[in-house]
Design an enzyme around this catalytic site. Structure first.
Site, mmCIF file in Angstrom:
data_model
loop_
_atom_site.group_PDB
_atom_site.id
_atom_site.type_symbol
_atom_site.label_atom_id
_atom_site.label_comp_id
_atom_site.label_asym_id
_atom_site.label_seq_id
_atom_site.Cartn_x
_atom_site.Cartn_y
_atom_site.Cartn_z
ATOM 1 N N ARG A 105 -15.316 11.091 -36.545
ATOM 2 C CA ARG A 105 -14.921 12.360 -35.920
ATOM 3 C C ARG A 105 -15.461 13.448 -36.831
ATOM 4 N NH1 ARG A 105 -12.675 11.943 -30.557
ATOM 5 N NH2 ARG A 105 -14.806 11.244 -30.470
ATOM 6 N N ASP A 130 1.150 18.384 -22.625
ATOM 7 C CA ASP A 130 0.373 17.155 -22.682
ATOM 8 C C ASP A 130 1.278 16.200 -23.451
ATOM 9 O OD1 ASP A 130 -1.183 15.005 -23.346
ATOM 10 O OD2 ASP A 130 -2.992 16.189 -23.734
ATOM 11 N N PHE A 154 -22.101 10.611 -29.564
ATOM 12 C CA PHE A 154 -21.435 9.673 -30.474
ATOM 13 C C PHE A 154 -21.276 8.272 -29.879
ATOM 14 C CE2 PHE A 154 -17.315 10.005 -28.359
ATOM 15 C CZ PHE A 154 -17.377 11.256 -27.777
ATOM 16 N N LYS A 212 -0.966 5.589 -24.128
ATOM 17 C CA LYS A 212 -0.502 5.790 -25.503
ATOM 18 C C LYS A 212 0.992 5.463 -25.582
ATOM 19 C CE LYS A 212 -4.551 8.118 -25.523
ATOM 20 N NZ LYS A 212 -5.023 9.154 -24.614
ATOM 21 N N TYR A 266 0.835 -1.209 0.000
ATOM 22 C CA TYR A 266 0.000 0.000 0.000
ATOM 23 C C TYR A 266 0.865 1.252 0.000
ATOM 24 C CZ TYR A 266 -3.868 3.132 1.048
ATOM 25 O OH TYR A 266 -4.795 4.126 0.981
ATOM 26 N N PHE A 286 -7.969 19.198 -26.352
ATOM 27 C CA PHE A 286 -8.316 17.782 -26.262
ATOM 28 C C PHE A 286 -9.490 17.689 -25.284
ATOM 29 C CE2 PHE A 286 -8.205 13.505 -24.529
ATOM 30 C CZ PHE A 286 -8.337 12.795 -25.704
ATOM 31 N N THR A 287 -10.410 16.761 -25.551
ATOM 32 C CA THR A 287 -11.683 16.705 -24.814
ATOM 33 C C THR A 287 -11.517 16.759 -23.290
ATOM 34 O OG1 THR A 287 -11.540 14.315 -25.075
ATOM 35 C CG2 THR A 287 -12.979 15.477 -26.602
HETATM 36 C C1 LIG Z 1 -5.874 10.136 -24.277
HETATM 37 C C2 LIG Z 1 -5.478 11.539 -24.140
HETATM 38 C C3 LIG Z 1 -5.613 12.230 -22.923
HETATM 39 C C4 LIG Z 1 -6.303 11.648 -21.722
HETATM 40 O O1 LIG Z 1 -5.694 10.520 -21.253
HETATM 41 P P1 LIG Z 1 -6.514 9.286 -20.621
HETATM 42 O O2 LIG Z 1 -5.440 8.331 -20.235
HETATM 43 O O3 LIG Z 1 -7.429 8.762 -21.669
HETATM 44 O O4 LIG Z 1 -7.251 9.813 -19.442
HETATM 45 C C5 LIG Z 1 -5.131 13.527 -22.873
HETATM 46 N N1 LIG Z 1 -4.583 14.123 -23.941
HETATM 47 C C6 LIG Z 1 -4.454 13.500 -25.120
HETATM 48 C C7 LIG Z 1 -3.840 14.218 -26.272
HETATM 49 C C8 LIG Z 1 -4.904 12.189 -25.271
HETATM 50 O O5 LIG Z 1 -4.800 11.595 -26.458
#
Ligand SMILES: *Cc1c(COP(=O)(O)O)cnc(C)c1O
Length: 474
Positions: free
Chosen positions: A382, A215, A449, A258, A72, A124-125
């Protein structure tokens, strides 16, 4: 002669794929309301929905899972991950999070005050959602060319320094808690940012005392484009390019799903000790102890190992070249795609692909559905569906780009799979006149979507008209 490159790995474990018949796919598509998000994974042949969390792990990563320390507090696996991020990314302080958005939440809460502005090279969303939830206004400072799918530029993700400095003049540096620079830019099609641009953004921001937070989700892919395209970097190791890139920032948010080659995880990194101390408090509230942050010990082991593998020059070269390999086959067949091909996906331009459809007939959704029907390849819309409706008028938002995203998971598919995808897209392009538009039968109120349902507009309710019924227009 340009020598071809094969996958820089060999296959040790395989996951058999399902190949449904045309009739079975037709039924599956109908069941899914012509929405690729609603198709069962078991019914998909080649899954190009996303590159997020879909990477294949190496034998070393699978081996590392076994030595995960699930303590932990003070987990050995956390120490390993922390050391990997310090060594490869170069930041002083690191906190684990369950994925990228966990890091975005903490950073946004700590840095943003209501009324602030957060400039970024396209949104980004989840990143923008966290900024707005904390009272900031997002301001797009990407170069104009990034919004045009046909313009070929080596670094189409660059920040427009004039836009940034105008914003600083207009609102004052004290209203800008940080500038968020995405490397590469997902929403622009995986387009990279140049080293020179990163350097200039950092210099400009620091003149005004503004932090730069990356990011860094696809930063290794960005490093490859710099090696390939920017003068002075062709003989550099990816590792060194990455280090230099990240030196032009004060910290980053990272989605491990990613470029870190794992299925789950993320981190928040920074050089400022005070921000780190405050972030540690919030990690406990939202994620977990600062020694696991929502990940299991084995997840952290796999990510530490994935970080080292991701900067291997052969790995990253093949990664980018595979995406381009698919894109080039489509370009050679005159299929309209977003140019140049970016780091993680090939985007079909559905407006040009299906010019006989109005945007209200959902060309990208129809094309993604037709692709599944043709070959069992799953892609993602998209376009107008993803863009939702205007909150005031209730009308559809009509984005300029109406795209189908073919996202390539890392190390999962071979170039033979890319050939199958290319063949399917090209064959659809040849019979594009037969592809009908869609009507929306069910529209969820938010993020439509994911769950919207559709049916074909054609009289016989078929998405692709049977050949013999079609009067050729050529
Ligand atoms: C996927 C992504 C995020 C968010 O990451 P998660 O691991 O899905 O929470 C942020 N910025 C970019 C450019 C992404 O592609």
């Amino acid at each position: 002669m340009k020598r071809r490159m094969a996958e820089p790995y060999k296959i040790k474990a395989v996951e058999p794929l399902t190949m449904l018949t045309y009739e079975e796919r037709k039924e599956a598509l109908k069941q899914a309301g012509f929405n690729t998000f609603l198709i069962d994974s078991a019914d998909v042949y080649i899954d190009l929905l996303t590159d997020s969390g879909t990477s294949a792990m190496s034998d070393r990563q699978w081996g590392a899972l076994m030595v995960g320390d699930e303590a932990y507090a003070g987990s050995k696996s956390w120490k390993k991950l922390e050391a990997a991020v310090r060594e490869i990314y170069g930041y002083k302080y690191i906190l684990p999070t369950h994925q990228g958005r966990g890091a975005e939440n903490i950073l946004s809460q700590l840095k943003i005050k209501p009324g602030d502005y957060v400039p970024g090279n396209m949104y980004f969303t989840t990143t923008r959602a966290h900024q707005e939830l904390n009272g900031a206004t997002f301001v797009d400072i990407i170069i104009n060319e990034a919004h045009d799918s046909s313009i070929e530029l080596p670094f189409k993700g660059n920040v427009d320094l004039q836009k940034l400095s105008n914003l600083i003049q207009n609102v004052g540096p004290e209203r800008i808690p940080y500038v968020c620079v995405a490397i590469t830019v997902n929403m622009a099609g995986g387009q990279p940012v140049s080293m020179q641009n990163l350097r200039e953004v950092y210099e400009l921001c620091h003149r005004y005392g503004i932090d730069v937070m990356f990011d860094a989700t696809r930063c290794v892919e960005n490093a490859y484009f710099i090696k390939e395209r920017e003068a002075g970097y062709s003989n550099h190791k990816i590792k060194d390019i990455l280090k230099e890139m990240l030196s032009y920032s004060d910290g980053c948010t990272m989605s491990g799903k990613k470029d870190c080659l794992v299925n789950i995880g993320g981190f928040l990194a920074m050089n400022d000790e005070d921000l780190y101390a405050r972030s540690r408090e919030l990690v406990v509230v939202y994620e977990g102890m600062p020694s696991y942050g929502g990940m299991s010990g084995r997840d952290m082991e796999a990510m530490a190992q994935g970080i080292y593998e991701s900067i291997d020059d052969h790995y990253i070269s093949h990664r980018i070249e595979q995406v381009r390999y698919l894109g080039q086959q489509l370009i050679d067949a005159d299929v309209p795609i977003v140019r140049p091909v970016g780091g993680h996906a090939v985007y079909l331009d559905a407006k040009q692909f299906l010019p006989h459809l109005q945007q209200e007939e959902f060309p990208a959704q129809a094309l993604a559905a037709a692709l599944y029907l043709d070959s069992g390849v799953r892609a993602m819309e998209r376009g107008i569906i993803s863009a939702g409706r205007n909150k005031e008028t209730g009308e559809h938002n009509k984005p300029r780009l109406e795209l189908v995203r073919l996202t390539i998971p890392r190390r999962v598919y071979t170039n033979s799979h890319m050939d199958v995808v290319a063949d399917s897209v090209i064959s659809l392009f040849e019979k594009r006149n037969q592809i009908s538009g869609l009507r929306m039968d069910y529209e969820p109120p938010t993020l439509r979507f994911f769950n919207a349902r559709f049916s074909p507009l054609s009289e016989n309710q078929e998405l692709i008209a049977a050949e013999e019924n079609v009067v050729s227009t050529q």
